[in-house]
Scaffold this motif. Structure first.
Motif, PDB file in Angstrom:
ATOM      1  N   ASP A   1       0.826  -1.201   0.000  1.00  0.00           N
ATOM      2  CA  ASP A   1       0.000   0.000   0.000  1.00  0.00           C
ATOM      3  C   ASP A   1       0.865   1.257   0.000  1.00  0.00           C
ATOM      4  O   ASP A   1       0.529   2.253  -0.661  1.00  0.00           O
ATOM      5  CB  ASP A   1      -0.931   0.000   1.209  1.00  0.00           C
ATOM      6  CG  ASP A   1      -2.094  -0.974   1.071  1.00  0.00           C
ATOM      7  OD1 ASP A   1      -2.269  -1.531  -0.039  1.00  0.00           O
ATOM      8  OD2 ASP A   1      -2.817  -1.180   2.066  1.00  0.00           O
ATOM      9  N   ALA A   2       1.971   1.226   0.728  1.00  0.00           N
ATOM     10  CA  ALA A   2       2.868   2.387   0.749  1.00  0.00           C
ATOM     11  C   ALA A   2       3.447   2.640  -0.643  1.00  0.00           C
ATOM     12  O   ALA A   2       3.564   3.799  -1.079  1.00  0.00           O
ATOM     13  CB  ALA A   2       3.987   2.165   1.769  1.00  0.00           C
TER      14      ALA A   2
ATOM     15  N   THR B   1      -2.220   5.872   2.176  1.00  0.00           N
ATOM     16  CA  THR B   1      -2.211   4.518   2.741  1.00  0.00           C
ATOM     17  C   THR B   1      -3.445   4.253   3.592  1.00  0.00           C
ATOM     18  O   THR B   1      -3.905   3.113   3.686  1.00  0.00           O
ATOM     19  CB  THR B   1      -0.946   4.287   3.573  1.00  0.00           C
ATOM     20  OG1 THR B   1      -0.822   5.329   4.555  1.00  0.00           O
ATOM     21  CG2 THR B   1       0.294   4.282   2.686  1.00  0.00           C
TER      22      THR B   1
END
Length: 376
Positions: free
Chosen positions: A161-162, A202
């Motif tokens: 996600d980052a 995020t």
């Protein structure tokens, strides 16, 4: 440095749009023809020896020849379509570079695809995609394969996600600075990339459900979208370039490797290693790295294997203008698009001396191209 045998002197692409959206009424050939016409115009209309275009699906037949005719290159210009699935555009550049090295003067090479024509297909609920491997070999869909690779290598949902949030943020920032303007070819009334999201952080990505397994880590948010678009470059011989030198990228080497069909996302890293070894260049000398972002898990598997940290120490080295997660993934075009990114970073913005573009391919293949900036 002596005059290199093969150089990229121009690189263009259309905007990429999600399947079923802004470019869905065009089909694949209009974007391809638009990019070819733009490159030909940038070359001053000089004679073209061949056109090599890759696509993972396409309309059938020799679409490269059809696109060349539609671009107004004339009936004397041949064309050929190649298919190495989502590495097709990068492989077309590899093939085009080989043709120039063997004696051609000008070759236009890249790729295209219209995901809109395949929505519900390509492994979805509609027409099934072609096999990546024969019976007796694993033949996973790319999404579940990326999920399995992440689990095998311990690539967490948080990291994926980052990376995805970074891709969107970097693409939005690059567009705001006008960094895509010089490469974009308007088509179908679309002159910008509509997909990158400015507020997809995020926190928002953490809300996405697993896309391929109940407890998986790959989601729609940390994956690319199925897209429409085209991208290509103009390859010229050293003698053609020497007659009219311009800032360019010398193609130092281009390779393809085979790997485990069960782990298709892992094949980009060995392709990069082989390409760098053949070029005699260490990874520490490479200042620009572009990897097709089909899935954050797949990119992180490659960068981990190469010892790169795209969300840390190598933040400005690996895809700093975002990639396919943000911009979209027209399968056959994406491999060419990463070379367009290198051209923008290294030539238009006088960036690092060496760059590498890479792509992992369904069925367990990897493609990589190493380039060097050449000033006029």
């Amino acid at each position: 440095m002596s005059v290199p045998p093969v150089l990229v002197v121009a690189a263009r692409r259309t905007p990429f749009a999600d399947a079923g959206r802004e470019l869905s009424g065009l089909g694949p050939l209009e974007p391809a023809a638009a990019v070819l016409a733009a490159l030909h115009g940038e070359l001053g209309g000089c004679p073209v020896d061949d056109v090599v275009l890759g696509s993972a699906t396409g309309p059938g037949g020799d679409a490269a020849r059809v696109a060349a005719l539609a671009a107004g290159l004339g009936p004397a210009v041949p064309g050929v379509r190649v298919d190495r699935q989502c590495g097709s555009g990068l492989d077309a550049i590899r093939v085009g570079a080989a043709l120039v090295a063997q004696g051609e003067d000008v070759v236009l090479a890249g790729g295209f695809d219209a995901g809109s024509a395949e929505v519900g297909g390509y492994g979805g609920a509609g027409v099934r995609r072609a096999a990546f491997a024969p019976p007796g070999y694993p033949d996973p869909e790319m999404g579940p394969a990326a999920d399995a690779l992440a689990a095998e290598l311990g690539i967490t949902r948080r990291r994926q996600d980052a990376y995805a949030a970074r891709s969107h943020a970097r693409a939005v920032a690059a567009a705001a600075r006008g960094e895509f303007a010089a490469e974009l070819v308007p088509v179908g009334g679309l002159a910008h990339d509509p997909r990158p999201r400015s507020r997809l952080d995020t926190g928002r990505l953490a809300r996405f459900r697993p896309a391929f397994a109940p407890h998986g880590s790959v989601t729609a948010g940390n994956s690319c979208s199925v897209s429409d678009g085209a991208a290509a470059v103009a390859l010229v011989s050293g003698r053609t370039w020497a007659a009219r030198p311009v800032p360019a990228l010398a193609v130092r080497t281009a390779v393809v490797v085979g790997g485990d069909p069960a782990r298709p996302g892992a094949a980009a890293a060995p392709a990069v290693r082989k390409a760098l070894a053949r070029a005699g260049i260490g990874l520490d000398e490479v200042g620009a790295v572009e990897i097709v972002e089909a899935f954050a898990a797949q990119v992180l598997a490659c960068t981990d294997a190469l010892g790169l940290d795209p969300t840390g120490a190598d933040d400005d080295r690996v895809s700093p203008q975002g990639g396919a997660i943000a911009l979209g993934h027209p399968w056959g075009a994406s491999g060419a698009a990463v070379v367009v990114r290198l051209f923008a970073r290294m030539v238009r913005h006088r960036g690092p001396r060496y760059g590498v573009a890479a792509c992992a391919v369904g069925g367990g293949q990897g493609v990589a191209v190493v380039v060097e900036r050449v000033d006029a």
